[in-house]
Design a protein around this motif. Structure first.
Motif, short mmCIF file in Angstrom:
data_model
loop_
_atom_site.label_atom_id
_atom_site.label_comp_id
_atom_site.label_asym_id
_atom_site.label_seq_id
_atom_site.Cartn_x
_atom_site.Cartn_y
_atom_site.Cartn_z
N ILE A 179 1.24 2.53 7.28
CA ILE A 179 2.36 3.25 7.87
C ILE A 179 2.30 3.18 9.40
O ILE A 179 3.33 3.10 10.06
CB ILE A 179 2.42 4.70 7.33
CG1 ILE A 179 2.84 4.65 5.85
CG2 ILE A 179 3.38 5.55 8.14
CD1 ILE A 179 2.80 5.98 5.14
N GLU A 180 1.08 3.15 9.96
CA GLU A 180 0.95 2.94 11.40
C GLU A 180 1.51 1.58 11.81
O GLU A 180 2.15 1.44 12.84
CB GLU A 180 -0.52 3.02 11.83
CG GLU A 180 -1.11 4.40 11.83
CD GLU A 180 -2.59 4.40 12.15
OE1 GLU A 180 -3.10 3.40 12.72
OE2 GLU A 180 -3.25 5.40 11.84
N GLN A 181 1.25 0.58 10.99
CA GLN A 181 1.70 -0.79 11.28
C GLN A 181 3.19 -0.96 11.00
O GLN A 181 3.91 -1.55 11.79
CB GLN A 181 0.90 -1.78 10.43
CG GLN A 181 1.33 -3.22 10.56
CD GLN A 181 0.95 -3.84 11.89
OE1 GLN A 181 -0.06 -3.45 12.47
NE2 GLN A 181 1.74 -4.77 12.37
N LEU A 196 8.09 1.77 6.36
CA LEU A 196 7.66 1.91 4.97
C LEU A 196 7.38 3.38 4.68
O LEU A 196 6.80 4.08 5.50
CB LEU A 196 6.40 1.09 4.70
CG LEU A 196 6.52 -0.42 4.83
CD1 LEU A 196 5.19 -1.08 4.51
CD2 LEU A 196 7.61 -0.98 3.94
N THR A 197 7.80 3.82 3.53
CA THR A 197 7.59 5.22 3.14
C THR A 197 6.38 5.33 2.21
O THR A 197 5.90 4.32 1.67
CB THR A 197 8.83 5.76 2.41
OG1 THR A 197 8.97 5.04 1.17
CG2 THR A 197 10.09 5.60 3.24
N ASP A 198 5.94 6.55 2.00
CA ASP A 198 4.88 6.77 1.01
C ASP A 198 5.32 6.27 -0.36
O ASP A 198 4.53 5.69 -1.10
CB ASP A 198 4.52 8.25 0.92
CG ASP A 198 3.63 8.71 2.06
OD1 ASP A 198 2.86 7.89 2.59
OD2 ASP A 198 3.71 9.89 2.41
N ASP A 199 6.59 6.50 -0.70
CA ASP A 199 7.12 6.02 -1.97
C ASP A 199 7.06 4.50 -2.06
O ASP A 199 6.72 3.94 -3.10
CB ASP A 199 8.55 6.50 -2.20
CG ASP A 199 8.63 7.99 -2.51
OD1 ASP A 199 7.59 8.59 -2.86
OD2 ASP A 199 9.74 8.55 -2.39
N TRP A 225 -2.08 -8.48 9.55
CA TRP A 225 -2.60 -7.12 9.35
C TRP A 225 -3.91 -7.17 8.56
O TRP A 225 -4.87 -6.47 8.90
CB TRP A 225 -1.57 -6.27 8.61
CG TRP A 225 -2.07 -4.90 8.32
CD1 TRP A 225 -2.03 -3.82 9.15
CD2 TRP A 225 -2.70 -4.46 7.12
NE1 TRP A 225 -2.61 -2.74 8.54
CE2 TRP A 225 -3.03 -3.11 7.29
CE3 TRP A 225 -3.03 -5.07 5.91
CZ2 TRP A 225 -3.66 -2.36 6.30
CZ3 TRP A 225 -3.66 -4.33 4.93
CH2 TRP A 225 -3.97 -2.99 5.13
N GLU A 226 -3.94 -8.02 7.54
CA GLU A 226 -5.13 -8.14 6.70
C GLU A 226 -6.36 -8.52 7.53
O GLU A 226 -7.46 -8.05 7.29
CB GLU A 226 -4.87 -9.19 5.62
CG GLU A 226 -5.92 -9.31 4.56
CD GLU A 226 -5.53 -10.31 3.48
OE1 GLU A 226 -6.40 -10.58 2.64
OE2 GLU A 226 -4.41 -10.83 3.48
N ARG A 227 -6.15 -9.35 8.55
CA ARG A 227 -7.26 -9.76 9.42
C ARG A 227 -7.78 -8.60 10.27
O ARG A 227 -8.90 -8.66 10.76
CB ARG A 227 -6.84 -10.94 10.30
CG ARG A 227 -6.72 -12.25 9.54
CD ARG A 227 -6.52 -13.43 10.47
NE ARG A 227 -5.28 -13.37 11.24
CZ ARG A 227 -4.10 -13.85 10.84
NH1 ARG A 227 -3.99 -14.43 9.67
NH2 ARG A 227 -3.05 -13.77 11.63
N THR A 228 -6.97 -7.55 10.44
CA THR A 228 -7.41 -6.40 11.25
C THR A 228 -8.20 -5.38 10.44
O THR A 228 -8.83 -4.50 11.02
CB THR A 228 -6.21 -5.68 11.90
OG1 THR A 228 -5.45 -4.99 10.90
CG2 THR A 228 -5.33 -6.63 12.68
#
Length: 80
Positions: free
Chosen positions: A18-20, A24-27, A61-64
């Protein structure tokens, strides 16, 4: 980072996602439920980007992702 590790610790990484990707929602993330292809699809949907761009974002993102995002089994959660 191995995606299986991310999937296995989904609840712990949802906040980082969600930071990235603030749209995008929790749902959304509950629907994704750790599936990489579903995550890319939600990014496409919410941000109006092409599939290849969404995949690039997920890969970047996955690399982070780092091990310190995850609590070792049986340990108390460290305060941040």
């Amino acid at each position: 980072m191995n995606w299986d590790r991310i999937e296995g610790n989904w609840k712990q990484v949802k906040g980082k996602m969600i930071e990235q990707w603030g749209k995008l929602t929790d749902d959304d993330l509950d629907v994704v439920a750790g599936r990489r292809d579903q995550l890319a699809g939600k990014i496409q949907e919410r941000y109006g980007v092409a599939k290849d761009e969404a995949e690039k974002q997920v890969a970047a993102w996955e690399r982070t992702v780092s091990d310190d995002w995850f609590d070792p089994p049986g340990s108390a959660r460290r305060p941040h």
